[in-house]
Write a protein that holds these residues in place. Structure first.
Motif, mmCIF file in Angstrom:
data_model
loop_
_atom_site.group_PDB
_atom_site.id
_atom_site.type_symbol
_atom_site.label_atom_id
_atom_site.label_comp_id
_atom_site.label_asym_id
_atom_site.label_seq_id
_atom_site.Cartn_x
_atom_site.Cartn_y
_atom_site.Cartn_z
ATOM 1 N N ILE A 32 0.995 -1.206 0.125
ATOM 2 C CA ILE A 32 -0.145 0.081 -0.096
ATOM 3 C C ILE A 32 0.927 1.202 -0.161
ATOM 4 N N ALA A 33 1.924 1.203 0.924
ATOM 5 C CA ALA A 33 2.865 2.362 0.840
ATOM 6 C C ALA A 33 3.685 2.581 -0.660
ATOM 7 N N PRO A 124 3.752 12.694 18.365
ATOM 8 C CA PRO A 124 5.165 12.153 18.758
ATOM 9 C C PRO A 124 4.757 10.627 18.812
ATOM 10 N N ALA A 125 3.720 10.069 18.364
ATOM 11 C CA ALA A 125 3.362 8.882 18.147
ATOM 12 C C ALA A 125 2.464 8.893 16.751
ATOM 13 N N VAL A 126 2.932 9.303 15.587
ATOM 14 C CA VAL A 126 2.023 9.410 14.489
ATOM 15 C C VAL A 126 1.404 8.134 13.779
ATOM 16 N N GLY A 127 2.001 7.149 14.207
ATOM 17 C CA GLY A 127 1.440 5.816 13.490
ATOM 18 C C GLY A 127 1.441 5.785 11.943
ATOM 19 N N THR A 128 0.284 5.597 11.304
ATOM 20 C CA THR A 128 -0.147 5.802 9.997
ATOM 21 C C THR A 128 -0.319 7.169 9.486
ATOM 22 N N GLY A 129 -0.505 7.935 10.390
ATOM 23 C CA GLY A 129 -0.716 9.611 10.371
ATOM 24 C C GLY A 129 -2.350 9.936 10.155
ATOM 25 N N ASN A 130 -2.916 8.847 10.310
ATOM 26 C CA ASN A 130 -4.576 9.147 10.241
ATOM 27 C C ASN A 130 -4.965 10.286 10.892
ATOM 28 N N LEU A 131 -4.672 10.103 12.330
ATOM 29 C CA LEU A 131 -5.085 11.275 13.182
ATOM 30 C C LEU A 131 -4.697 12.788 12.737
ATOM 31 N N LEU A 132 -3.307 12.926 12.520
ATOM 32 C CA LEU A 132 -2.631 13.881 12.077
ATOM 33 C C LEU A 132 -3.490 14.500 10.843
ATOM 34 N N SER A 133 -3.645 13.689 9.963
ATOM 35 C CA SER A 133 -4.280 14.004 8.574
ATOM 36 C C SER A 133 -5.624 14.546 8.600
ATOM 37 N N ASP A 152 8.158 3.058 14.542
ATOM 38 C CA ASP A 152 8.007 1.905 13.488
ATOM 39 C C ASP A 152 8.220 2.256 11.924
ATOM 40 N N ASP A 153 9.097 1.609 11.321
ATOM 41 C CA ASP A 153 9.470 2.197 10.217
ATOM 42 C C ASP A 153 8.355 1.902 9.085
ATOM 43 N N LEU A 154 7.670 0.961 9.277
ATOM 44 C CA LEU A 154 6.553 0.708 8.124
ATOM 45 C C LEU A 154 5.334 1.610 8.568
ATOM 46 N N LEU A 155 4.997 1.965 9.784
ATOM 47 C CA LEU A 155 3.981 2.995 9.926
ATOM 48 C C LEU A 155 4.371 4.226 9.305
ATOM 49 N N ILE A 156 5.531 4.789 9.647
ATOM 50 C CA ILE A 156 6.157 5.898 9.275
ATOM 51 C C ILE A 156 6.186 6.242 7.637
ATOM 52 N N LYS A 157 6.293 5.131 7.018
ATOM 53 C CA LYS A 157 6.293 4.982 5.530
ATOM 54 C C LYS A 157 4.970 5.390 5.284
ATOM 55 N N LEU A 158 3.932 4.539 5.621
ATOM 56 C CA LEU A 158 2.520 4.546 5.176
ATOM 57 C C LEU A 158 2.245 6.210 5.559
#
Length: 328
Positions: A32-33, A124-133, A152-158
């Motif tokens: 997906i990323a 500081p715990a952005v995860g997949t970025g959905n909250l921030l977006s 988490d490198d996968l979450l930050i890539k997403l």
């Protein structure tokens, strides 16, 4: 926003990700990323793909024109594809903050920072970025410079690929958020607090909320790290477990907060949103102390109804407006 637009973009993300997953022997979430980045770059970045796969993927990409989509349509389609991937490979740290909470956070940040035409936000715990977006989209047309950090490198890539698709100005850092952060202090911090123990006792001992022996609470350290990276007079919006102030070491946390912040409000989310009372959460709003900044005359305390109950929600929003007029 139309459901058909969201569905058509989701189908393209999904079908192209499945091709990438099979051919590159990667997970669906990784695919997906990759496919999101292809769409953003308007090309296929994976050189090792066969010509047949490249043609199939290109044909799918030609079905959508990102310029014609609203940012919220892109976010929702991308979120659906991530949720599909998470069902296949569920990890505790891969949970996504629900949209309804993101929309409420966005509303609250807009109220507390209403005088700012532009401001900076840190997750500081952005995860997949959905909250921030969700927050960035909800606060449009304000100019927001955002920072997202995750270990988490996968979450930050997403998160990175999703922000690119939505053309959002976000800086991402792939690191342990409780180590030293080389980012400027911000006007607001937003965070769905990761709850648990922090394994690095040496680093934890450098925090006021670190324990002298044994593992410290990660969520306590995240609060302290966030306060340190907030500008004087800036705000912090946390999604917290309801038991935060009644758990072990809560007295130590309370002492720390009294020293550094003014608590502005606590909004308890409806229990129907959670699997059990033990997993229920609230939104905690705080303001960092600064010269000339006074605590509210009365803390905003709200029990939120089901967010689908529009009349009850309207009544609550009126109550919040009234609080701003009388006590803030």
């Amino acid at each position: 926003m139309t459901s058909s637009s969201v569905e058509s973009l989701f189908n393209v993300l999904d079908e192209t990700a499945l091709i990438l997953q099979e051919e590159l022997s990667i997970t669906y979430l990784e695919a997906i990323a990759e496919t999101a980045e292809n769409l953003f770059q308007d090309g296929i970045l994976q050189d090792e793909l066969s010509d047949i796969s490249k043609k199939r993927i290109t044909k799918k990409y030609q079905e959508v024109n990102l310029e014609k989509f609203h940012t919220e349509e892109i976010r929702k389609a991308y979120q659906l594809s991530i949720l599909k991937g998470m069902k296949e490979n569920v990890q505790q740290n891969h949970q996504m903050t629900p949209d309804s909470i993101g929309l409420m956070m966005s509303y609250l940040i807009g109220k507390f920072l209403s005088e700012h035409r532009s401001f900076s936000v840190l997750d500081p715990a952005v995860g997949t970025g959905n909250l921030l977006s969700t927050i960035i989209n909800g606060l449009s047309p304000k100019e927001i410079s955002a920072i997202g950090i995750d270990v988490d490198d996968l979450l930050i890539k997403l998160a990175f690929s999703g922000a690119n698709l939505q053309k959002q100005q976000v800086q991402f850092f792939n690191q342990d958020s409780l180590e030293a952060l080389f980012v400027d202090p911000v006007n607001a911090v937003v965070c769905d607090l990761p709850v648990g123990y922090y394994p690095n006792d040496i680093r934890a001992s450098e925090y006021e909320l670190g324990l002298k022996s044994g593992h410290s609470y990660a969520h306590h350290l995240f609060i302290e790290q966030s306060v340190q990276h907030t500008l004087p007079g800036g705000y912090l919006f946390f999604l917290i477990p309801n038991g935060l102030f009644s758990s072990q070491y809560s007295e130590q946390l309370h002492t720390y907060l009294q020293k550094h912040v003014h608590i502005q409000g606590v909004l308890q989310l409806p229990l129907s949103m959670f699997k059990s009372e033990q997993t229920a959460k609230s939104i905690l709003i705080m303001q960092k102390k600064a010269e000339g900044v006074k605590p509210p005359k009365q803390i905003l305390l709200v029990d939120l109804p089901k967010l689908s109950n529009h009349q009850a929600m309207e009544n609550i929003l009126v109550k919040i407006d009234q609080w701003f007029k009388e006590y803030k």
